[in-house]
Design a protein around this motif. Structure first.
Motif, short mmCIF file in Angstrom:
data_model
loop_
_atom_site.label_atom_id
_atom_site.label_comp_id
_atom_site.label_asym_id
_atom_site.label_seq_id
_atom_site.Cartn_x
_atom_site.Cartn_y
_atom_site.Cartn_z
N ASN A 17 -4.00 6.37 4.79
CA ASN A 17 -2.78 7.18 4.69
C ASN A 17 -2.66 8.03 3.44
O ASN A 17 -1.87 8.98 3.43
CB ASN A 17 -1.55 6.27 4.80
CG ASN A 17 -1.50 5.59 6.14
OD1 ASN A 17 -1.33 6.23 7.17
ND2 ASN A 17 -1.66 4.28 6.14
N PHE A 18 -3.39 7.70 2.37
CA PHE A 18 -3.26 8.51 1.15
C PHE A 18 -4.26 9.65 1.24
O PHE A 18 -5.47 9.43 1.40
CB PHE A 18 -3.50 7.65 -0.09
CG PHE A 18 -3.11 8.32 -1.36
CD1 PHE A 18 -1.77 8.48 -1.68
CD2 PHE A 18 -4.06 8.83 -2.22
CE1 PHE A 18 -1.39 9.12 -2.85
CE2 PHE A 18 -3.69 9.47 -3.40
CZ PHE A 18 -2.34 9.61 -3.70
N SER A 38 1.04 3.99 -2.94
CA SER A 38 0.80 5.42 -2.69
C SER A 38 1.91 6.28 -3.30
O SER A 38 1.64 7.37 -3.79
CB SER A 38 0.65 5.69 -1.19
OG SER A 38 1.87 5.52 -0.51
N THR A 39 3.12 5.77 -3.30
CA THR A 39 4.23 6.49 -3.93
C THR A 39 3.98 6.64 -5.43
O THR A 39 4.20 7.71 -6.00
CB THR A 39 5.56 5.76 -3.68
OG1 THR A 39 5.74 5.63 -2.27
CG2 THR A 39 6.73 6.49 -4.29
N HIS A 77 -8.53 11.09 -1.35
CA HIS A 77 -9.48 9.98 -1.28
C HIS A 77 -10.19 9.71 -2.61
O HIS A 77 -10.52 8.57 -2.90
CB HIS A 77 -10.49 10.23 -0.16
CG HIS A 77 -9.84 10.33 1.17
ND1 HIS A 77 -9.37 9.22 1.85
CD2 HIS A 77 -9.54 11.39 1.96
CE1 HIS A 77 -8.83 9.60 2.99
NE2 HIS A 77 -8.91 10.92 3.09
N ASP A 107 -0.47 9.30 -10.63
CA ASP A 107 -1.93 9.33 -10.54
C ASP A 107 -2.58 8.46 -11.61
O ASP A 107 -3.45 8.92 -12.37
CB ASP A 107 -2.44 10.77 -10.62
CG ASP A 107 -3.90 10.87 -10.23
OD1 ASP A 107 -4.39 10.01 -9.47
OD2 ASP A 107 -4.57 11.82 -10.69
N LEU A 143 -4.03 2.33 2.11
CA LEU A 143 -4.30 3.41 1.16
C LEU A 143 -5.42 4.33 1.66
O LEU A 143 -5.30 5.54 1.59
CB LEU A 143 -4.64 2.84 -0.21
CG LEU A 143 -3.48 2.21 -0.98
CD1 LEU A 143 -3.99 1.46 -2.19
CD2 LEU A 143 -2.46 3.25 -1.37
N ILE A 172 -8.24 7.26 -4.66
CA ILE A 172 -8.40 5.87 -4.21
C ILE A 172 -9.76 5.33 -4.66
O ILE A 172 -9.86 4.17 -5.08
CB ILE A 172 -8.26 5.77 -2.67
CG1 ILE A 172 -6.89 6.26 -2.22
CG2 ILE A 172 -8.52 4.36 -2.19
CD1 ILE A 172 -5.74 5.51 -2.81
N LEU A 227 1.06 6.59 -6.85
CA LEU A 227 -0.08 7.50 -7.01
C LEU A 227 0.33 8.96 -6.90
O LEU A 227 -0.20 9.81 -7.62
CB LEU A 227 -1.17 7.18 -5.97
CG LEU A 227 -1.85 5.83 -6.13
CD1 LEU A 227 -2.81 5.58 -4.97
CD2 LEU A 227 -2.58 5.74 -7.46
N TYR A 228 1.26 9.25 -6.00
CA TYR A 228 1.77 10.63 -5.90
C TYR A 228 2.47 11.06 -7.18
O TYR A 228 2.34 12.19 -7.63
CB TYR A 228 2.76 10.76 -4.74
CG TYR A 228 2.15 10.92 -3.39
CD1 TYR A 228 1.32 12.00 -3.08
CD2 TYR A 228 2.42 10.00 -2.39
CE1 TYR A 228 0.77 12.15 -1.82
CE2 TYR A 228 1.88 10.14 -1.12
CZ TYR A 228 1.05 11.22 -0.85
OH TYR A 228 0.51 11.36 0.40
N GLY A 246 0.82 -1.20 0.00
CA GLY A 246 0.00 0.00 0.00
C GLY A 246 0.86 1.25 0.00
O GLY A 246 0.57 2.22 -0.71
N TYR A 247 1.93 1.23 0.78
CA TYR A 247 2.87 2.36 0.80
C TYR A 247 3.51 2.55 -0.58
O TYR A 247 3.60 3.68 -1.08
CB TYR A 247 3.94 2.14 1.86
CG TYR A 247 4.99 3.21 1.88
CD1 TYR A 247 4.75 4.43 2.49
CD2 TYR A 247 6.23 3.01 1.27
CE1 TYR A 247 5.72 5.43 2.50
CE2 TYR A 247 7.19 3.99 1.27
CZ TYR A 247 6.93 5.20 1.89
OH TYR A 247 7.88 6.19 1.89
#
Length: 108
Positions: A78-79, A43-44, A82, A50, A75, A85, A46-47, A39-40
C-alpha cells in the motif's frame, strides 16, 4: 498461579465450543489484523517525516513476531514509495527504561 489461569482459560475455551487450536487461530488472526493497522499508522508517519528508522517499544515490541509479517505486507502493498520501505529500519526496543528516556526527550 499462572498454571491455574491457563487451566481456567482452557476450560472457558472448551465451554465456548472451541479448543486451544481455535483460540490460537483467533489470537493470531487478531495480531494479523493489528499488523495491518500498524502498517497503516507507520505509512502515515512515512508520508509526513520519511524517517530512516522507526523504534517500536512496550507491548508492541514484546509481540512484534506475531504481527511483523502482516505489518510489512501492508507497507509493501500500500505504500507507493517502495525505496522508502526498502531503506526503512524498524527497531524493537525492549529495555525497561525506554519509556523514561522517551518522556525525558520531550522535556529536553
Amino acid at each position: 498461579e499462572l498454571l491455574a489461569r491457563e487451566e481456567l482459560l482452557h476450560e472457558r475455551v472448551v465451554l465456548l465450543g472451541g479448543g486451544l487450536d481455535h483460540l490460537l487461530a483467533v489470537f493470531l488472526g487478531l495480531f494479523d489484523e493489528f499488523g495491518g493497522h500498524l502498517g497503516y499508522a507507520i505509512s502515515t508517519v512515512l508520508y509526513a517525516y520519511d524517517p530512516r528508522t522507526i523504534v517500536l517499544g512496550g507491548g508492541v515490541a514484546n509481540n512484534y513476531t506475531f504481527f511483523r509479517k502482516s505489518m510489512l505486507d501492508y507497507l509493501r502493498k500500500n505504500f507507493p514509495y517502495h525505496k522508502t520501505i526498502e531503506h526503512l529500519e524498524i527497531v524493537i526496543a525492549t529495555d525497561l527504561l525506554i519509556p523514561v528516556i522517551g518522556a525525558a526527550s520531550l522535556i529536553i
